[in-house]
Design a protein around this motif. Structure first.
Motif, PDB file in Angstrom:
ATOM      1  N   GLU A  90       0.834  -1.202   0.000  1.00  0.00           N
ATOM      2  CA  GLU A  90       0.000   0.000   0.000  1.00  0.00           C
ATOM      3  C   GLU A  90       0.870   1.255   0.000  1.00  0.00           C
ATOM      4  OE1 GLU A  90      -3.699   0.268   0.601  1.00  0.00           O
ATOM      5  OE2 GLU A  90      -3.458  -1.652  -0.439  1.00  0.00           O
ATOM      6  N   GLN A  91       1.966   1.155   0.773  1.00  0.00           N
ATOM      7  CA  GLN A  91       2.835   2.331   0.888  1.00  0.00           C
ATOM      8  C   GLN A  91       3.448   2.695  -0.463  1.00  0.00           C
ATOM      9  OE1 GLN A  91       5.451   1.054   4.055  1.00  0.00           O
ATOM     10  NE2 GLN A  91       4.518   2.533   5.435  1.00  0.00           N
ATOM     11  N   ILE A  92       3.823   1.648  -1.239  1.00  0.00           N
ATOM     12  CA  ILE A  92       4.484   1.912  -2.516  1.00  0.00           C
ATOM     13  C   ILE A  92       3.492   2.477  -3.523  1.00  0.00           C
ATOM     14  CG2 ILE A  92       5.559   0.771  -4.494  1.00  0.00           C
ATOM     15  CD1 ILE A  92       6.825  -1.118  -2.395  1.00  0.00           C
ATOM     16  N   LYS A  93       2.255   1.964  -3.476  1.00  0.00           N
ATOM     17  CA  LYS A  93       1.256   2.361  -4.466  1.00  0.00           C
ATOM     18  C   LYS A  93       0.705   3.773  -4.245  1.00  0.00           C
ATOM     19  CE  LYS A  93      -0.928  -1.740  -4.303  1.00  0.00           C
ATOM     20  NZ  LYS A  93      -2.161  -2.494  -4.215  1.00  0.00           N
ATOM     21  N   VAL A  94       1.120   4.351  -3.159  1.00  0.00           N
ATOM     22  CA  VAL A  94       0.526   5.636  -2.798  1.00  0.00           C
ATOM     23  C   VAL A  94       0.865   6.719  -3.834  1.00  0.00           C
ATOM     24  CG1 VAL A  94       1.761   7.330  -1.388  1.00  0.00           C
ATOM     25  CG2 VAL A  94      -0.144   6.067  -0.435  1.00  0.00           C
ATOM     26  N   LYS A  95      -0.128   7.564  -4.176  1.00  0.00           N
ATOM     27  CA  LYS A  95       0.117   8.661  -5.130  1.00  0.00           C
ATOM     28  C   LYS A  95       0.182   9.974  -4.370  1.00  0.00           C
ATOM     29  CE  LYS A  95      -0.971   6.400  -9.145  1.00  0.00           C
ATOM     30  NZ  LYS A  95      -2.036   5.427  -8.892  1.00  0.00           N
ATOM     31  N   ARG A  96       0.685  10.974  -5.099  1.00  0.00           N
ATOM     32  CA  ARG A  96       0.783  12.265  -4.448  1.00  0.00           C
ATOM     33  C   ARG A  96      -0.593  12.769  -4.013  1.00  0.00           C
ATOM     34  NH1 ARG A  96       1.527  18.091  -6.832  1.00  0.00           N
ATOM     35  NH2 ARG A  96      -0.526  17.426  -7.486  1.00  0.00           N
ATOM     36  N   ASN A  97      -1.581  12.490  -4.872  1.00  0.00           N
ATOM     37  CA  ASN A  97      -2.921  13.014  -4.597  1.00  0.00           C
ATOM     38  C   ASN A  97      -3.555  12.420  -3.341  1.00  0.00           C
ATOM     39  OD1 ASN A  97      -2.665  14.541  -6.797  1.00  0.00           O
ATOM     40  ND2 ASN A  97      -3.845  13.190  -8.166  1.00  0.00           N
ATOM     41  N   ASP A  98      -3.077  11.189  -2.957  1.00  0.00           N
ATOM     42  CA  ASP A  98      -3.641  10.579  -1.758  1.00  0.00           C
ATOM     43  C   ASP A  98      -3.181  11.317  -0.502  1.00  0.00           C
ATOM     44  OD1 ASP A  98      -4.678   8.791  -3.454  1.00  0.00           O
ATOM     45  OD2 ASP A  98      -3.148   7.236  -3.073  1.00  0.00           O
ATOM     46  N   ARG A  99      -2.074  11.917  -0.600  1.00  0.00           N
ATOM     47  CA  ARG A  99      -1.467  12.481   0.609  1.00  0.00           C
ATOM     48  C   ARG A  99      -1.620  14.012   0.705  1.00  0.00           C
ATOM     49  NH1 ARG A  99      -1.399   8.080   2.305  1.00  0.00           N
ATOM     50  NH2 ARG A  99       0.375   6.781   2.876  1.00  0.00           N
ATOM     51  N   VAL A 100      -1.472  14.689  -0.458  1.00  0.00           N
ATOM     52  CA  VAL A 100      -1.422  16.159  -0.425  1.00  0.00           C
ATOM     53  C   VAL A 100      -2.630  16.719  -1.175  1.00  0.00           C
ATOM     54  CG1 VAL A 100      -0.001  18.174  -0.903  1.00  0.00           C
ATOM     55  CG2 VAL A 100       1.073  15.953  -0.530  1.00  0.00           C
ATOM     56  N   ARG A 101      -3.249  17.669  -0.610  1.00  0.00           N
ATOM     57  CA  ARG A 101      -4.402  18.301  -1.258  1.00  0.00           C
ATOM     58  C   ARG A 101      -4.124  19.795  -1.338  1.00  0.00           C
ATOM     59  NH1 ARG A 101      -9.677  19.447   0.910  1.00  0.00           N
ATOM     60  NH2 ARG A 101      -8.813  18.847   2.918  1.00  0.00           N
ATOM     61  N   LEU A 102      -4.280  20.307  -2.567  1.00  0.00           N
ATOM     62  CA  LEU A 102      -4.043  21.743  -2.707  1.00  0.00           C
ATOM     63  C   LEU A 102      -5.350  22.485  -2.468  1.00  0.00           C
ATOM     64  CD1 LEU A 102      -1.644  22.166  -5.740  1.00  0.00           C
ATOM     65  CD2 LEU A 102      -1.215  22.626  -3.338  1.00  0.00           C
ATOM     66  N   VAL A 103      -5.306  23.449  -1.626  1.00  0.00           N
ATOM     67  CA  VAL A 103      -6.516  24.189  -1.288  1.00  0.00           C
ATOM     68  C   VAL A 103      -6.324  25.656  -1.652  1.00  0.00           C
ATOM     69  CG1 VAL A 103      -8.209  24.575   0.495  1.00  0.00           C
ATOM     70  CG2 VAL A 103      -6.672  22.642   0.668  1.00  0.00           C
ATOM     71  N   GLN A 104      -7.326  26.170  -2.323  1.00  0.00           N
ATOM     72  CA  GLN A 104      -7.282  27.597  -2.642  1.00  0.00           C
ATOM     73  C   GLN A 104      -7.964  28.360  -1.518  1.00  0.00           C
ATOM     74  OE1 GLN A 104      -7.179  29.482  -6.161  1.00  0.00           O
ATOM     75  NE2 GLN A 104      -5.286  28.311  -6.088  1.00  0.00           N
ATOM     76  N   MET A 105      -7.275  29.316  -0.982  1.00  0.00           N
ATOM     77  CA  MET A 105      -7.873  30.085   0.111  1.00  0.00           C
ATOM     78  C   MET A 105      -7.670  31.566  -0.125  1.00  0.00           C
ATOM     79  SD  MET A 105      -6.907  28.014   3.506  1.00  0.00           S
ATOM     80  CE  MET A 105      -7.988  28.844   4.637  1.00  0.00           C
ATOM     81  N   LYS A 106      -8.646  32.314   0.304  1.00  0.00           N
ATOM     82  CA  LYS A 106      -8.496  33.760   0.215  1.00  0.00           C
ATOM     83  C   LYS A 106      -7.508  34.234   1.256  1.00  0.00           C
ATOM     84  CE  LYS A 106     -13.024  35.153  -1.382  1.00  0.00           C
ATOM     85  NZ  LYS A 106     -14.309  35.538  -0.796  1.00  0.00           N
ATOM     86  N   ALA A 107      -6.778  35.241   0.855  1.00  0.00           N
ATOM     87  CA  ALA A 107      -5.846  35.796   1.833  1.00  0.00           C
ATOM     88  C   ALA A 107      -6.639  36.455   2.947  1.00  0.00           C
ATOM     89  CB  ALA A 107      -4.925  36.815   1.167  1.00  0.00           C
ATOM     90  N   GLU A 108      -6.258  36.256   4.164  1.00  0.00           N
ATOM     91  CA  GLU A 108      -6.989  36.841   5.290  1.00  0.00           C
ATOM     92  C   GLU A 108      -6.160  37.910   5.947  1.00  0.00           C
ATOM     93  OE1 GLU A 108      -8.664  34.100   8.094  1.00  0.00           O
ATOM     94  OE2 GLU A 108      -9.041  32.685   6.446  1.00  0.00           O
ATOM     95  N   LYS A 109      -6.866  38.847   6.433  1.00  0.00           N
ATOM     96  CA  LYS A 109      -6.163  39.928   7.128  1.00  0.00           C
ATOM     97  C   LYS A 109      -6.259  39.669   8.610  1.00  0.00           C
ATOM     98  CE  LYS A 109      -6.338  44.157   4.609  1.00  0.00           C
ATOM     99  NZ  LYS A 109      -7.175  45.376   4.409  1.00  0.00           N
ATOM    100  N   ASN A 110      -5.149  39.779   9.244  1.00  0.00           N
ATOM    101  CA  ASN A 110      -5.163  39.572  10.681  1.00  0.00           C
ATOM    102  C   ASN A 110      -5.438  40.901  11.380  1.00  0.00           C
ATOM    103  OD1 ASN A 110      -4.933  38.515  13.147  1.00  0.00           O
ATOM    104  ND2 ASN A 110      -2.745  38.091  13.056  1.00  0.00           N
ATOM    105  N   GLU A 111      -6.681  40.997  11.826  1.00  0.00           N
ATOM    106  CA  GLU A 111      -7.045  42.289  12.426  1.00  0.00           C
ATOM    107  C   GLU A 111      -6.742  42.269  13.904  1.00  0.00           C
ATOM    108  OE1 GLU A 111     -10.997  43.395  11.544  1.00  0.00           O
ATOM    109  OE2 GLU A 111     -10.751  42.943   9.416  1.00  0.00           O
ATOM    110  N   VAL A 112      -5.907  43.160  14.255  1.00  0.00           N
ATOM    111  CA  VAL A 112      -5.556  43.240  15.671  1.00  0.00           C
ATOM    112  C   VAL A 112      -6.521  44.184  16.367  1.00  0.00           C
ATOM    113  CG1 VAL A 112      -3.725  43.740  17.314  1.00  0.00           C
ATOM    114  CG2 VAL A 112      -3.172  42.873  15.034  1.00  0.00           C
ATOM    115  N   GLU A 113      -7.095  43.662  17.418  1.00  0.00           N
ATOM    116  CA  GLU A 113      -8.057  44.511  18.134  1.00  0.00           C
ATOM    117  C   GLU A 113      -7.346  45.624  18.873  1.00  0.00           C
ATOM    118  OE1 GLU A 113     -10.817  42.454  20.630  1.00  0.00           O
ATOM    119  OE2 GLU A 113     -11.023  40.870  19.110  1.00  0.00           O
ATOM    120  N   PRO A 114      -7.858  46.783  18.740  1.00  0.00           N
ATOM    121  CA  PRO A 114      -7.241  47.899  19.485  1.00  0.00           C
ATOM    122  C   PRO A 114      -7.471  47.747  20.980  1.00  0.00           C
ATOM    123  CG  PRO A 114      -9.244  48.651  18.383  1.00  0.00           C
ATOM    124  CD  PRO A 114      -9.089  47.216  18.004  1.00  0.00           C
ATOM    125  N   GLU A 115      -6.438  48.078  21.687  1.00  0.00           N
ATOM    126  CA  GLU A 115      -6.562  47.900  23.138  1.00  0.00           C
ATOM    127  C   GLU A 115      -7.140  49.124  23.819  1.00  0.00           C
ATOM    128  OE1 GLU A 115      -3.730  45.898  25.309  1.00  0.00           O
ATOM    129  OE2 GLU A 115      -3.290  44.456  23.706  1.00  0.00           O
TER     130      GLU A 115
END
Lengths: 202, 476
Positions: free
Chosen positions: A177-202
């Motif tokens: 099973e280990q040898i037959k493994v493909k890249r797609n079985d292990r790694v998934r590419l995810v498209q994500m929007k860039a997020e802004k880290n909003e720092v709360e004002p103190e």
């Protein structure tokens, strides 16, 4: 007292002492080491009796192999000594009395010149202990030799039957099973929007 | 080559068991029946081989360390029969317990080999090795149920006490070797006869240690402490094995070591056997009364039966030895049947442990209850069953040699013993069933239990089927 007698009593005393300590010490590792000492003394006694081959064998097999294995096991197991020794003090008086009575009786009987046999004549110079043993072992005692082999076989079967068990929780690796493994079985590419880290004002 | 002929049954069993060991590796879990039938076939073939090759006179082979005579043949034939019976009773029990594995049958067959060697030993060395082969297989069989704490505890007790007893036996043997200069049982017999009264103290000293070892293996009081715990803790199928066939081997050990080897010391061992017999009868019967667990009860009853066997031996005549042999063989069959019935039943999915678990068996399975009753009344020794013939013969041999008070004591103890067997019969017949009691067995054990129970009746009515064989075994 000849030198041989001296050697006999020397080794015999140490052996009895080692045997007693082996069953009385608290630490199982020390007990195993005392057993080693006892075996070495037994080997010396056998060599004194001109059974050189057996004397060496006991050192090689028991001291060299069996006891090392034994020490491994003792060190790996977590034995609760206090629990094992529970009841020791309770039974000690009655056991001591029984043992004492037996020892006194044995001394009384054996003092009665039971073993009158004189020492056997010393072996000839060309006498070979190993050869003599080999000659009878595979001819006169072949049946007993075979039974001993069967006993070892039973010991193997018993040990495997008692310890080999299937554990459903154990995790195995399957190389196929280990040898037959493909890249797609292990790694998934995810498209994500860039997020802004909003720092709360103190 | 002629050396090998008397050993053919042993060689056959060893070879076929090794073949079975390999077969067991290659079959699937649901084909385990192959191992079961194969092991029964091995025992049946060994039976034929032993039966066909019966020698006309005593044969000594392998440097006079292996003997084959009419005694060894009858003992071996019974070992095969009883072991096969134990295997048959065990099958369904093992399946339900999830212990239906090849190892039970393999270790059982190796134990049979050990018993055969004990039976045929003419040398201390063969006897000791056979004993260890048997004992090692039995220790492992007791521990086979490894997830049960009780079975593990029983195995540990059996192992430690068995090892101590073997050590004591070996010590006695080594002293005897030192005194006589030989390991051969028949030569020891000759040397002791030759020496006469000279050096008796030393010989008696060696004898005491040998007898302690023998008494432990028999389970005679005061070396009986392991019997109830091991019988109770072991899986019932294994208890059935320990309680039946090895008793035959233990009797062979008594014959070879005590009767044949040290026959000339009868005066000395008579005293020891007297104590063993009286205590075994007393403690076995009295302590069986308060037991509520049926396996423990049967364990104490074993001790009492061993007392009777020792009584037969201590008489010191060929008649007494034949009576003891008859008693041993019959006891092995009774014990096998008694535990066999327990193996065939389940109360609400649980195995039978208490006497009360058998309540109202007659309402559910009248035939099985009838068989159990036959076995129980045979154990009591009621006329018409074979247990009566066995007890009668031992008592007759005792009275013939003037042990009147001993015979009276044995009868009184048997009457006391009747109580706990009758209680089982009462539970079977007069108590109302209060829960589900199912017979889980297959056709093979049902057939066997019928044969087993009816054999008690047939042999009891026609003891002539077995008695001449027992007489012939000690005629030589």
């Amino acid at each position: 007292m000849t030198f041989q007698m001296f050697l006999f009593y020397f080794f015999a005393t140490i052996q009895v002492f080692a045997g007693l300590r082996m069953i009385s010490v608290r630490n199982p590792v020390h007990a195993a080491l005392f057993l080693v000492l006892s075996f070495v003394c037994a080997a010396s006694l056998w060599i004194l009796m001109e059974a050189e081959f057996l004397g060496l064998l006991i050192v090689l097999v028991y001291v060299g192999a069996v006891l090392v294995l034994f020490l491994f096991v003792v060190m790996m197991l977590d034995i609760n000594i206090a629990q094992i020794r529970e009841g020791f003090a309770r039974y000690l008086p009655i056991a001591a009395v029984a043992a004492l009575v037996m020892v006194v009786q044995m001394i009384w009987v054996l003092n009665d010149k039971v073993f009158k046999a004189s020492a056997p004549p010393p072996a000839l110079p060309e006498y070979n202990n190993t050869e003599a043993l080999g000659e009878v072992l595979y001819t006169q005692y072949v049946l007993q030799f075979e039974i001993a082999a069967v006993i070892l076989l039973v010991a193997i079967i018993a040990a495997i039957a008692l310890t080999l068990r299937k554990r459903p929780t154990t995790k195995y690796q399957n190389p196929g099973e280990q040898i037959k493994v493909k890249r797609n079985d292990r790694v998934r590419l995810v498209q994500m929007k860039a997020e802004k880290n909003e720092v709360e004002p103190e | 080559m002629s050396d090998l002929v008397p050993v053919i049954p042993e060689i056959f069993i060893l070879t076929m068991t090794c073949v079975l060991l390999l077969v067991d590796l290659f079959i699937k879990e649901d084909q385990r029946d192959i191992v079961y039938w194969f092991s029964l076939a091995i025992l049946a073939s060994a039976f034929l081989l032993t039966y066909q090759g019966q020698p006309s006179e005593r044969e000594l082979v392998f440097g006079a360390s292996f003997v084959r005579d009419s005694l060894s043949d009858i003992l071996k034939l019974f070992v095969y029969v009883v072991s096969a019976g134990v295997f048959i009773y065990a099958r369904d029990y093992l399946k339900l317990k999830g212990m239906y594995k090849g190892e039970f049958f393999l270790l059982g067959l190796f134990a049979v080999l050990g018993m055969m060697l004990m039976i045929s030993s003419a040398s201390f060395l063969t006897l000791y090795l056979g004993l260890e082969l048997l004992a090692l297989s039995l220790y492992a069989m007791v521990a086979l149920e490894y997830h049960s704490a009780r079975a593990s505890e029983a195995a540990m007790k059996y192992f430690v006490l068995g090892a101590v007893a073997s050590g004591i036996l070996l010590y006695g043997m080594s002293i005897m070797y030192g005194l006589t200069g030989t390991l051969n049982i028949y030569e020891i017999q000759a040397r002791l006869l030759e020496a006469g009264d000279a050096g008796r103290t030393g010989v008696a000293f060696a004898m005491v240690f040998i007898l302690v070892g023998v008494a432990f293996k028999l389970g005679a009081v005061p070396f009986h402490m392991w019997v109830p715990d091991v019988y109770d803790g072991a899986p019932t199928a294994v208890t059935n094995f320990i309680g039946s066939a090895p008793k035959i081997a233990a009797f062979a050990m008594v014959v070879r070591l005590v009767i044949e080897g040290m026959g000339s010391l009868h005066e000395q061992w008579l005293q020891i056997f007297l104590v063993l017999a009286v205590l075994s009868l007393l403690i076995g019967n009295v302590l069986a009364i308060p037991q509520t667990n049926i396996k423990r009860m049967l364990a104490y009853s074993t001790i009492a039966h061993i007392g009777f066997i020792v009584l037969g031996v201590l008489v010191g005549t060929a008649d007494g030895y034949s009576a003891a042999l008859f008693y041993t063989l019959v006891y092995a069959l009774m014990s096998m049947g008694g535990f066999g019935v327990l193996l065939m039943l389940r109360r609400e999915g649980q195995e039978i442990e208490l006497i009360n678990d058998l309540k109202g068996l007659n309402d559910r399975h009248p035939w099985l209850a009838f068989m159990m009753m036959l076995l129980m009344i045979s154990m009591i020794g009621i006329p018409g069953t074979v247990g009566f013939v066995a007890k009668l013969w031992v008592l007759e041999a005792l009275i013939h040699e003037g042990f009147i008070s001993l015979a009276v004591f044995a009868v009184v103890m048997s009457v006391i013993g009747a109580y706990y067997y009758l209680r089982v019969i009462k539970t079977l017949y007069f108590d109302k069933p209060d829960s589900e009691l199912v017979m889980t067995s297959n056709w093979d054990s049902r057939l066997l239990v019928s044969a087993n129970g009816l054999a008690m009746l047939v042999l009891g009515l026609f003891p002539g089927l077995l008695v001449p064989l027992c007489v012939a075994a000690f005629a030589g």
